[in-house]
Design a protein around this motif. Structure first.
Motif, PDB file in Angstrom:
ATOM      1  N   GLN A 242    -106.875 -13.817 -26.432  1.00 33.99           N
ATOM      2  CA  GLN A 242    -107.647 -12.649 -26.334  1.00 33.99           C
ATOM      3  C   GLN A 242    -106.668 -11.451 -26.722  1.00 33.99           C
ATOM      4  OE1 GLN A 242    -111.008 -12.402 -25.179  1.00 33.99           O
ATOM      5  NE2 GLN A 242    -110.597 -10.415 -26.630  1.00 33.99           N
TER       6      GLN A 242
ATOM      7  N   ALA B 261    -105.546 -18.297 -22.812  1.00 32.55           N
ATOM      8  CA  ALA B 261    -106.534 -17.625 -23.269  1.00 32.55           C
ATOM      9  C   ALA B 261    -106.395 -16.219 -23.145  1.00 32.55           C
ATOM     10  CB  ALA B 261    -108.005 -18.028 -22.223  1.00 32.55           C
TER      11      ALA B 261
ATOM     12  N   ARG C 247    -110.733 -20.703 -22.312  1.00 28.06           N
ATOM     13  CA  ARG C 247    -111.030 -20.224 -20.753  1.00 28.06           C
ATOM     14  C   ARG C 247    -112.002 -21.219 -20.018  1.00 28.06           C
ATOM     15  NH1 ARG C 247    -111.232 -14.984 -21.820  1.00 28.06           N
ATOM     16  NH2 ARG C 247    -109.404 -14.689 -20.955  1.00 28.06           N
ATOM     17  N   LEU C 248    -113.037 -21.526 -20.579  1.00 29.28           N
ATOM     18  CA  LEU C 248    -113.985 -22.275 -20.130  1.00 29.28           C
ATOM     19  C   LEU C 248    -113.346 -23.707 -19.676  1.00 29.28           C
ATOM     20  CD1 LEU C 248    -117.071 -22.611 -19.191  1.00 29.28           C
ATOM     21  CD2 LEU C 248    -117.328 -23.625 -21.451  1.00 29.28           C
TER      22      LEU C 248
ATOM     23  N   ARG D 182    -111.733 -15.329 -30.869  1.00 27.32           N
ATOM     24  CA  ARG D 182    -112.544 -15.131 -29.643  1.00 27.32           C
ATOM     25  C   ARG D 182    -113.409 -16.250 -29.350  1.00 27.32           C
ATOM     26  NH1 ARG D 182    -113.933  -8.763 -31.354  1.00 27.32           N
ATOM     27  NH2 ARG D 182    -112.029  -7.845 -30.522  1.00 27.32           N
ATOM     28  N   GLN D 183    -114.004 -16.900 -30.270  1.00 28.06           N
ATOM     29  CA  GLN D 183    -114.862 -18.318 -29.811  1.00 28.06           C
ATOM     30  C   GLN D 183    -113.750 -19.051 -28.987  1.00 28.06           C
ATOM     31  OE1 GLN D 183    -116.957 -19.156 -33.186  1.00 28.06           O
ATOM     32  NE2 GLN D 183    -118.488 -17.737 -33.123  1.00 28.06           N
TER      33      GLN D 183
ATOM     34  N   ASP E 134    -113.049 -18.127 -25.828  1.00 29.76           N
ATOM     35  CA  ASP E 134    -114.024 -18.548 -24.589  1.00 29.76           C
ATOM     36  C   ASP E 134    -113.877 -19.994 -24.308  1.00 29.76           C
ATOM     37  OD1 ASP E 134    -114.957 -15.913 -24.501  1.00 29.76           O
ATOM     38  OD2 ASP E 134    -116.351 -16.363 -25.953  1.00 29.76           O
TER      39      ASP E 134
END
Length: 348
Positions: free
Chosen positions: A44, A40, A21-22, A14-15, A18
């Motif tokens: 997820q 991403a 996605r960032l 999950r990290q 993120d």
């Protein structure tokens, strides 16, 4: 309960989601940005799928009470450091299928017999080994009363945590057990709690070891030693302190537990009680070997005698006074197999 390696892997995934996605949102190139965000989303979905297969669903530390309540309808849940059993409705008690489908709480009357590393017969791809005292259907009832204190908002106890023990008088425990309080009941409850406290299990389910130090931890505030003789005076106002460790949550994964009616738990004894709990964990009829039921139930007799007792118990569970949720509509024995039909299966 320490986080398992699989839970840690899900958190790392999950990290990474993120981070991807960032990074994707920072690209000016629309094609690259679209591909990164799609990646991403895929990661997820993988993380969510893995999490849904975990026995304990990990929520964010700041998850709302509504999120917690909704998640607990399905399985045990961790929010921050607190771990909760699923929430079940009143007049029922949530119990692990693994234990109800085994001879751990045997339909026999042989408590206080000590065993070491004894293999307990159980259904399916499971393994149970017991060190401690043999347990019976009465111990299952006492265990259910303890579990029921975690039905609402009380978290399980961490091994090194400071969650308070649950404190209850013998009188109140007897009332929750559904029996009239009295000295003999208090002694029976005390003896059962000592057996449950001494039960050390080694469990393996679907090729996965499940850590479970013990079923419950118990302390007595009545001034008596745990090894006190049976004729020791126990008063209704004396206090029992108990706690269930958060490792118990590993037995309450999705579709791995059942809300068993209090009638099934407390209104029957012996083989009838065991059958009522066993079939509560199933959703449809299917044939079983009579010899397997014999082993799972823990009844102490030969197979021929067990067949007679099995028929008698099932016929009593067909009575009009038996609640429809656990009433046996009928059964069929063919050679070495038996198929039991519950009324609730035909009406659902």
């Amino acid at each position: 309960m320490a986080r398992t390696s699989s839970a840690a892997a899900i958190e790392r995934l999950r990290q990474q989601v993120d981070a991807v996605r960032l990074a994707g949102e920072a690209y000016d190139d629309e094609v690259v940005r679209t591909c990164a965000l799609a990646a991403a989303d895929t990661m997820q979905a993988i993380a969510d799928k893995r999490a849904s297969n975990e026995p304990v669903l990990a929520l964010a530390a700041n998850a709302t009470d509504v999120e917690l309540r909704e998640a607990r309808l399905r399985q045990s849940v961790r929010r921050g450091e607190a771990v909760y059993l699923p929430a079940w409705r009143e007049t029922h008690t949530g119990m692990p299928n693994l234990l109800l489908r085994s001879a751990l709480f045997a339909a026999s009357h042989n408590p206080d017999e000590a065993v070491v590393e004894e293999t307990i017969a159980s259904q399916g791809d499971t393994s149970i080994t017991l060190t401690g005292f043999r347990l019976t259907g009465y111990d299952k009832r006492v265990f259910a009363v303890c579990l029921n204190h975690y039905r609402q908002d009380h978290p399980l106890s961490a091994v090194r945590g400071d969650f308070k023990w649950i404190r209850i008088s013998y009188w109140q425990f007897a009332k929750e057990l559904g029996v009239e309080p009295g000295p003999n009941v208090y002694k029976a409850v005390r003896s059962s709690l000592i057996r449950l406290n001494a039960a050390h299990l080694r469990l393996r389910v679907k090729r996965r070891d499940i850590p479970l130090p013990r079923l419950i931890e118990v302390a007595f505030d009545d001034g008596h030693d745990a090894a006190a003789p049976a004729n020791s005076l126990v008063k209704g106002g004396d206090v029992i302190a108990f706690r269930v460790l958060d490792s118990m949550a590993n037995l309450f994964g999705p579709q791995e537990w059942t809300a068993v009616s209090e009638v099934a738990l407390h209104d029957f004894t012996g083989l009838q009680a065991w059958l009522a709990s066993f079939y509560s964990t199933h959703a449809r009829p299917y044939p079983l070997q009579v010899s397997d039921l014999w082993r799972y139930s823990g009844v102490v007799c030969d197979l021929r005698e067990f067949r007679r007792r099995l028929k008698s118990a099932l016929e009593k569970l067909q009575g009009e006074d038996v609640p429809p949720a656990i009433r046996v509509e009928g059964y069929e024995m063919k050679g070495t197999t038996i198929t039991v039909m519950l009324e609730r299966w035909t009406n659902s």
